[in-house]
Scaffold this motif. Structure first.
Motif, PDB file in Angstrom:
ATOM      1  N   MET A   3       0.910  -1.186   0.006  1.00 22.65           N
ATOM      2  CA  MET A   3      -0.012  -0.091  -0.088  1.00 22.65           C
ATOM      3  C   MET A   3       0.859   1.135   0.056  1.00 22.65           C
ATOM      4  O   MET A   3       2.217   1.286   0.204  1.00 22.65           O
ATOM      5  CB  MET A   3      -1.012   0.038   1.336  1.00 22.65           C
ATOM      6  CG  MET A   3      -1.869  -1.361   1.291  1.00 22.65           C
ATOM      7  SD  MET A   3      -2.638  -1.313   2.855  1.00 22.65           S
ATOM      8  CE  MET A   3      -3.995   0.100   2.918  1.00 22.65           C
ATOM      9  N   LYS A   4       0.216   2.355  -0.452  1.00 24.68           N
ATOM     10  CA  LYS A   4       1.164   3.427  -0.581  1.00 24.68           C
ATOM     11  C   LYS A   4       0.785   4.729   0.373  1.00 24.68           C
ATOM     12  O   LYS A   4       1.604   5.355   0.646  1.00 24.68           O
ATOM     13  CB  LYS A   4       0.965   3.882  -2.158  1.00 24.68           C
ATOM     14  CG  LYS A   4       1.690   2.990  -2.925  1.00 24.68           C
ATOM     15  CD  LYS A   4       1.847   3.832  -4.432  1.00 24.68           C
ATOM     16  CE  LYS A   4       2.316   2.890  -5.333  1.00 24.68           C
ATOM     17  NZ  LYS A   4       1.400   1.807  -5.635  1.00 24.68           N
ATOM     18  N   LYS A   5      -0.611   4.720   0.639  1.00 24.07           N
ATOM     19  CA  LYS A   5      -0.925   6.103   1.312  1.00 24.07           C
ATOM     20  C   LYS A   5      -0.309   6.396   2.604  1.00 24.07           C
ATOM     21  O   LYS A   5      -0.395   5.523   3.269  1.00 24.07           O
ATOM     22  CB  LYS A   5      -2.589   6.144   1.576  1.00 24.07           C
ATOM     23  CG  LYS A   5      -3.245   6.053   0.121  1.00 24.07           C
ATOM     24  CD  LYS A   5      -3.167   7.183  -0.310  1.00 24.07           C
ATOM     25  CE  LYS A   5      -3.650   7.316  -2.117  1.00 24.07           C
ATOM     26  NZ  LYS A   5      -3.286   8.460  -2.875  1.00 24.07           N
ATOM     27  N   GLY A   6       0.067   7.591   2.899  1.00 23.63           N
ATOM     28  CA  GLY A   6       0.752   7.913   4.142  1.00 23.63           C
ATOM     29  C   GLY A   6      -0.090   8.959   5.150  1.00 23.63           C
ATOM     30  O   GLY A   6      -1.315   8.891   5.008  1.00 23.63           O
ATOM     31  N   LEU A   7       0.490   9.599   5.792  1.00 24.00           N
ATOM     32  CA  LEU A   7      -0.207  10.580   6.603  1.00 24.00           C
ATOM     33  C   LEU A   7      -1.158  11.365   6.078  1.00 24.00           C
ATOM     34  O   LEU A   7      -2.350  11.364   6.602  1.00 24.00           O
ATOM     35  CB  LEU A   7       0.862  11.336   7.392  1.00 24.00           C
ATOM     36  CG  LEU A   7       0.709  12.282   8.484  1.00 24.00           C
ATOM     37  CD1 LEU A   7       0.170  11.345   9.591  1.00 24.00           C
ATOM     38  CD2 LEU A   7       1.530  13.114   8.912  1.00 24.00           C
TER      39      LEU A   7
ATOM     40  N   ARG B 202      -8.206  11.386   3.330  1.00 23.06           N
ATOM     41  CA  ARG B 202      -9.255  10.323   3.029  1.00 23.06           C
ATOM     42  C   ARG B 202      -9.825  10.520   1.582  1.00 23.06           C
ATOM     43  O   ARG B 202     -10.874  10.401   1.557  1.00 23.06           O
ATOM     44  CB  ARG B 202     -10.031  10.047   3.995  1.00 23.06           C
ATOM     45  CG  ARG B 202     -10.441   8.471   4.171  1.00 23.06           C
ATOM     46  CD  ARG B 202     -11.284   8.093   5.210  1.00 23.06           C
ATOM     47  NE  ARG B 202     -11.743   6.580   5.284  1.00 23.06           N
ATOM     48  CZ  ARG B 202     -10.942   5.938   6.110  1.00 23.06           C
ATOM     49  NH1 ARG B 202      -9.738   5.927   6.746  1.00 23.06           N
ATOM     50  NH2 ARG B 202     -11.281   4.258   5.967  1.00 23.06           N
TER      51      ARG B 202
ATOM     52  N   ALA C  53      -4.223   9.435   4.755  1.00 17.90           N
ATOM     53  CA  ALA C  53      -5.019   8.890   5.804  1.00 17.90           C
ATOM     54  C   ALA C  53      -6.066  10.035   6.328  1.00 17.90           C
ATOM     55  O   ALA C  53      -6.989   9.931   6.394  1.00 17.90           O
ATOM     56  CB  ALA C  53      -4.191   8.235   6.902  1.00 17.90           C
TER      57      ALA C  53
ATOM     58  N   GLU D 205      -7.793   1.271   0.759  1.00 17.40           N
ATOM     59  CA  GLU D 205      -8.394   0.763   1.977  1.00 17.40           C
ATOM     60  C   GLU D 205      -9.342  -0.322   1.463  1.00 17.40           C
ATOM     61  O   GLU D 205      -9.177  -1.658   1.940  1.00 17.40           O
ATOM     62  CB  GLU D 205      -9.103   1.550   3.006  1.00 17.40           C
ATOM     63  CG  GLU D 205      -8.028   2.492   3.578  1.00 17.40           C
ATOM     64  CD  GLU D 205      -7.346   1.852   4.613  1.00 17.40           C
ATOM     65  OE1 GLU D 205      -7.761   1.088   5.411  1.00 17.40           O
ATOM     66  OE2 GLU D 205      -5.995   1.890   4.836  1.00 17.40           O
TER      67      GLU D 205
END
Lengths: 368, 259, 534
Positions: B108-112, B118, B115, B126
């Motif tokens: 997965m790639k998404k970071g702070l 969203r 998140a 997700e």
């Protein structure tokens, strides 16, 4: 199976240097360079302090360092056996100092002969009584702490035990403040050990005072350290302690009562803290609820510096820290207000560059 | 058939003790390779050399042709090597599905920022991870327990969950460290069957550590025997089973047996 | 059995009573009660209040003593309570005989024991002569101890089962109603609940005067810092005791950038706010690089040291020209919005509330994301987390930086609201307060943090007399919470599930070591048992 792979020449380790290592090297080099610069500056350029002053710094550093060493032993003993930082150790020491203070006050109030008190008529007995009181209170406190705040948490996550230890430390500190008031009290030494008195030694033509209290504390600390070393190396109890430190389960299987040995370790560590507290009071002359906090932190630094869990390490670490702290501000050309910053910086630097300390094994990396 | 993992005379010492001594091993794709040996033979140390937790003093570990020496464990996981542990090490206070989703972390790639904001792409990522995790749970038969705390699972389920967590990595190579440890014969048989399915149904390449011969002999394509850190035998199960050195290592010398 | 349980509880409570008397608790309670009941004259009040306090303590002692008795017969419970009371009473009685005699011969004990003022001793002796006072203590404790035992027996009486059953049945039936079940899962419910919460929170300040707005503002700032530390401690499992360092960075950034002295650049508040948060976060990352490689317990000590270093540096002459030294920074400006000055305590409270809602939003989003999972995995088992492909150092840095940025925001708000910041605002106590807020409320739980902040910062404001006991209680709470309820007052959903396999609430027990093992250990033991039976 035909496989094509590039093989590295045998025996040749390709090293990948991580950015952090570069930072480490840069920091190390610059710190060394700065220290060397200061060294030549202090030696050849600046003559703000003469040899006599440096000797004074050194002496005070050795005395304080010896006390750090005695406190650090307590941290190291407990850490060696439970891998837990007994955060409230400094507070145990503070309570020992208070106990001795009360003994001196009481003996000072008992009249003996004309115009003198018990304290000054029988100074040796008084000091022994003060040590007995200080060490018993601290021993009891160590046992109580273990029983109430640590034993129920043994085997749980480390974070939980550490938080409990912090809580216990706060609790004891504030209980002392509430009971005895935040007032700073003067420690009433017997006359022959009064602070400020001592032998004079001439160094580069100027008198340097070696105080009686300083001598007493230094010698006393070394004796305690020797005694402790003997206990750990030569007695059955010491053997049990070392066995548990090595492998708790195996020790239990060999018939060692782990609970009891751990409690005894806390008692011993408390006794050491108590003795340190009494000596702290004798030498520095002030007791109040906060005197345990900084020496506690510094002694922990000393324990880490020497290699936590390692008893000779704690001794070496304590003395080194005491001396560095005493010489540091003058050597670095800093304000004396920043003395404590030096101690903490040493802690950070040791943990960054050599987490195992001077004499320790590598413990900073958890087993895989 | 290409080689997924190759170790070249890997040696790991602890002080004076040589835990792994010059071990060569090749794991071809879509096969089950096993490393067996008595307790203390250096099997787990060997795993730790592959996964980057230990750096071997000598030799090289090649994964799909590239050396792994000096690469951090998390990077190695990202390259596609996933493992399980001999003593189960799940994330106990996380739910079953969360454990699996952690395994999917390197894919997965998404970071702070993703998140917190969203956005649609985070939601999609997700959702995909969730579906993938659900599929895996269905495969191991734990779909109904997706929201149970991992520590509340029975032992056998924990073992399988640990494997599912490793599979969520979508690894090129799966390292299993004594997957049948502490199991009774029925459970062991089920686990053996499960591992076989991993290879046959999913084409998974597996490197297996076991000291239980029953598990190894039934499913391995190739077996390597370690004793005191050294390779003493290698080959297909049938051949290894008959190797006198292996029998000696496991049962002791025949003479001693009589005594 | 009764004799042993009673003696044990009696000795423990005797010890506790002596300690409470030494730290002056009975007198403090007496003063609070006297303020509450102004129609009784002081002397009568003194006697009644103290007797009531002793009685309550005796009931607790008796209750605790009877806890381990068999439910039948009644005599066991009462007897053990009576014995516990007698022993407690004998201990305090003896103490009061000595204290009262000394006081009557005009010896002032306050020189050594600060709380033992003549008035305190007088109250404690119920204004009686030494011997009578001792007797009264024994009598009161014996009576109350027996009452405690009786209460315990009644509490476990046969009627308790059916009633409990009824309550839980009703709850189950309610939960099974289709509407309720549907509502629980529907996102609309969630939005409605949130809207209601926000509406209530936004309306409440309208009814507050400046003082209460100020108090709630302080609570709010601690909620913000608690939310930040919750990410570090609760989610990522890093014990950070140096929160105050980043709080100070925030406070001094806004101070130096907006105050006329000592730098005097007089920037706009909003710019300073952003600078404060970013600088604090950056400081967190920079300090984190060396520090976060250390194992957890070292981390705690090093961060503690960092907090101390910051305070010493702020005070020192070295930085006096930048920080104003011990005098601090004055006349820090507050925010203004569209030309409107946010000056009053109430408007500032709104400002803080907006901040809290933003941070709650961020925390919730993070918790259920790849980042949050990585943090929690790391907390559970760092080695395995790394083997799963999580770059643990980066994630630790991220958590640490986030915590630092939140603390920085707290500092900015604190300094700007007080229009002042000085070294005394940045003591170790700040870090400890925030840690206590997070832990008492429940690690990794947002309502827990809010509850914790109210309990620890709000309550002492309501009961000012208790203020001096605040830190003592913090310390005690940390220990007790770790032993009895490591999951906190309001545990997070995930953690609550974790402990749900334990139906019986853990009994509150003062000799904590005897039975109340912490739940995680129990689970481990069970695991071992399972392994052993296989």
């Amino acid at each position: 199976m035909a496989v094509e792979t590039q093989t590295a020449p045998r025996g040749l380790r390709r090293r990948r240097i991580r950015p952090y290592q570069v930072v480490q090297i840069v920091v190390a080099v610059s710190i060394t360079a700065f220290l060397l610069y200061r060294l030549q500056y202090v030696l050849f350029v600046d003559d703000l302090y003469g040899l006599d002053t440096w000797t004074r710094f050194l002496i005070s550093g050795l005395v304080i360092g010896a006390v750090y060493a005695v406190i650090a032993i307590g941290y190291t003993l407990v850490y060696g056996i439970l891998f837990m930082i007994n955060f409230a150790h400094g507070e145990v020491m503070m309570l020992g100092a208070f106990a001795a203070y009360f003994v001196f006050e009481a003996l000072g109030a008992i009249p003996a002969g004309a115009e003198t008190s018990f304290l000054n008529t029988y100074p040796i007995i008084s000091i022994i009584l003060a040590f007995i009181a200080g060490m018993s209170v601290s021993t009891g406190m160590g046992l109580l702490l273990e029983r109430v705040a640590y034993r129920p948490l043994r085997g749980g996550p480390r974070l939980v035990a550490l938080i409990s230890a912090i809580g216990a430390s706060l609790f004891l500190q504030n209980a002392a403040q509430l009971m005895f008031s935040p007032r700073r009290r003067a420690f009433a030494n017997p006359d022959f050990l009064s602070r400020g008195a001592g032998f004079e030694v001439m160094i580069s033509g100027r008198p340097v005072l070696i105080t009686y209290t300083g001598t007493f504390v230094f010698v006393g600390s070394l004796l305690l350290l020797a005694l402790l070393y003997f206990i750990i190396q030569r007695t059955r109890f010491g053997q049990a302690v070392r066995a548990i430190a090595e492998d708790q389960e195996a020790a239990a299987l060999m018939g060692i009562n782990v609970d009891r040995v751990i409690a005894q370790t806390f008692a011993l560590s408390g006794a050491m803290a108590g003795a340190a507290g009494v000596m702290w009071g004798l030498h520095n002359g002030i007791v109040y609820h906060f005197i345990g906090f900084l020496p506690g932190l510094k002694a922990f630094t000393a324990a880490v510096l020497g290699g936590i869990g390692n008893i000779p390490g704690a001794m070496v670490g304590g003395l080194v820290l005491g001396v560095v702290e005493a010489l540091g501000p003058a050597f670095l050309g800093l304000d004396f207000q920043l003395k404590d910053v030096i101690a903490f910086s040493i802690l950070v630097l040791v943990l960054v560059f050599r987490p195992s300390g001077i004499l320790g094994e590598v413990v900073a990396e958890e087993k895989v | 058939m290409s080689i997924v993992l190759e170790t070249q005379s890997v040696t790991k010492r602890f002080g004076g003790l040589t835990a792994v001594n010059s071990v060569d091993l090749q794991v071809p794709e879509h096969t089950i390779a096993s490393v067996i040996g008595p307790n203390g033979a250096g099997k787990t140390t060997f795993f730790n050399c592959i996964t980057g937790f230990y750096i071997p003093e000598e030799g090289d570990v090649l994964f799909q042709g590239a050396s792994l020496i000096g690469i951090a464990p998390d990077k190695i996981a990202k390259l596609g090597i996933a493992r399980t542990y001999q003593n189960i090490r799940l994330f106990n206070t996380m739910t079953v599905i969360e454990n699996v989703m952690v395994g999917h972390h390197p894919r997965m790639k998404k970071g702070l920022i993703g998140a917190v904001l969203r956005g649609p792409s985070t939601v999609a990522e997700e959702r995909d991870a969730y579906r993938m995790a659900m599929d895996l749970l269905r495969f191991i038969g734990l779909k109904d327990k997706a929201d149970v705390m991992a520590r509340n699972l029975p032992y056998g389920d924990q073992r399988r969950l640990e494997i599912a967590r490793a599979l969520a990595n979508e690894p090129h190579l799966l390292l299993l460290d004594e997957p049948a440890a502490g199991m009774n014969p029925q459970e062991t048989a089920a686990m053996t069957e499960f591992i076989r399915r991993l290879r046959d149904e999913r084409g998974q390449t597996i490197l297996l550590i076991e000291h239980d011969m029953r598990v190894v002999m039934g499913i391995s394509d190739q077996v390597t025997v370690l004793d005191h850190g050294e390779k003493i035998s290698e080959g297909p199960p049938d051949k290894v089973k008959r190797d006198p050195r292996v029998i000696e290592a496991y049962l002791g010398k025949p003479l001693e047996e009589d005594v | 059995m009764a004799i042993r349980n009673g003696t044990r509880a009696g000795l423990i409570f005797g010890f506790i009573m002596v300690f409470l008397i030494l730290i002056g608790v009975p007198e403090t309670i007496n003063v609070i009660l006297q303020e509450a009941t102004t129609n009784i004259d002081v002397e009568t009040g003194q006697v009644i209040n103290t007797a009531a306090f002793l009685f309550v303590m005796g009931v607790v002692a008796g209750f605790a003593a009877a806890r381990k008795e068999e439910p039948d017969p009644l005599s066991g419970a009462v007897l053990s309570g009576l014995i516990a009371g007698l022993i407690t009473g004998a201990t305090t009685g003896l103490m009061i005989i000595i204290l009262r005699s000394l006081a009557l011969s005009e010896i002032d004990l306050r020189e050594y024991l600060d709380k033992l003022s003549p008035t305190a001793i007088e109250s404690l002796a119920l204004r009686l002569s030494p011997i009578l006072a001792g007797g009264a203590h024994v009598l009161i404790f014996a009576l109350s101890g027996a009452t405690g035992g009786l209460l315990n027996w009644i509490g476990r009486g046969p009627w308790r089962g059916p009633v409990g059953q009824m309550i839980s049945n009703t709850r189950d039936r309610l939960a099974r109603l289709p509407i309720v079940a549907q509502a629980q899962n529907s996102p609309i419910t969630r939005y409605v609940v949130w809207a209601a919460v926000i509406a209530v929170v936004m309306i409440v300040p309208q009814f507050l005067n400046d003082y209460w707005s100020f108090v709630l503002g302080t609570v709010g700032i601690y909620v913000i810092m608690g939310l930040g530390l919750n990410i570090v401690v609760g989610m990522a499992g890093l014990l950070d005791l140096g929160n105050v360092a980043f709080f100070a960075v925030g406070a001094y950034t806004v101070g130096l950038l907006t105050a006329p002295e000592p730098v005097g650049v007089l920037w706009d508040f909003w710019t300073a706010l952003i600078f404060g948060i970013v600088l604090a976060g950056l400081a967190g990352v920079i300090l984190g690089v060396p520090v976060l490689r250390l194992r957890g317990d070292y981390l705690a000590i090093v961060t503690l040291g960092l907090g101390e270093i910051i305070r010493i540096l702020i005070r020192s002459d070295l930085l006096k020209d930048f920080t104003g030294g011990p005098r601090g920074v004055r006349d820090i400006s507050g925010p203004s919005l569209f030309g409107l000055e946010i000056g009053s305590e109430r408007t500032f409270l709104y400002f803080i509330l907006v901040g809290i809602f933003l941070l709650i939003f961020v925390t919730i989003r993070l918790k259920n994301s790849r980042v949050g999972r990585a943090w929690i995995a790391m907390r559970e088992d760092e080695t395995v987390a790394q083997a799963m492909g999580i770059n643990t150092l980066n994630y630790k840095l991220l958590a640490f930086g986030m915590g630092a940025a939140f603390a920085g925001l707290g500092g900015v708000l604190f300094a700007s609201r007080n229009q002042f910041t000085g070294p005394e605002d940045h003591t170790l106590l700040v870090s400890i307060n925030v840690l206590a807020v997070v832990i008492v409320g429940g690690m990794n739980s947002i309502p827990g943090v809010i509850l914790g902040a109210f309990a620890l910062k709000g309550l002492p404001e309501i009961l000012r007399q208790l203020d001096e006991y605040r830190v003592l209680v913090f310390g005690g709470l940390l220990v007790v919470m770790m032993i009895l309820r490591p999951e906190g007052l309001w545990p997070s959903q995930r953690t609550r599930l974790q402990f749900s396999d334990e139906d019986e609430p853990v009994p509150i027990e003062l000799s904590s070591a005897t039975s109340a093992a912490p739940t995680p250990i129990k689970a481990d033991v069970e695991e071992q048992k399972q392994a052993a039976t296989r």
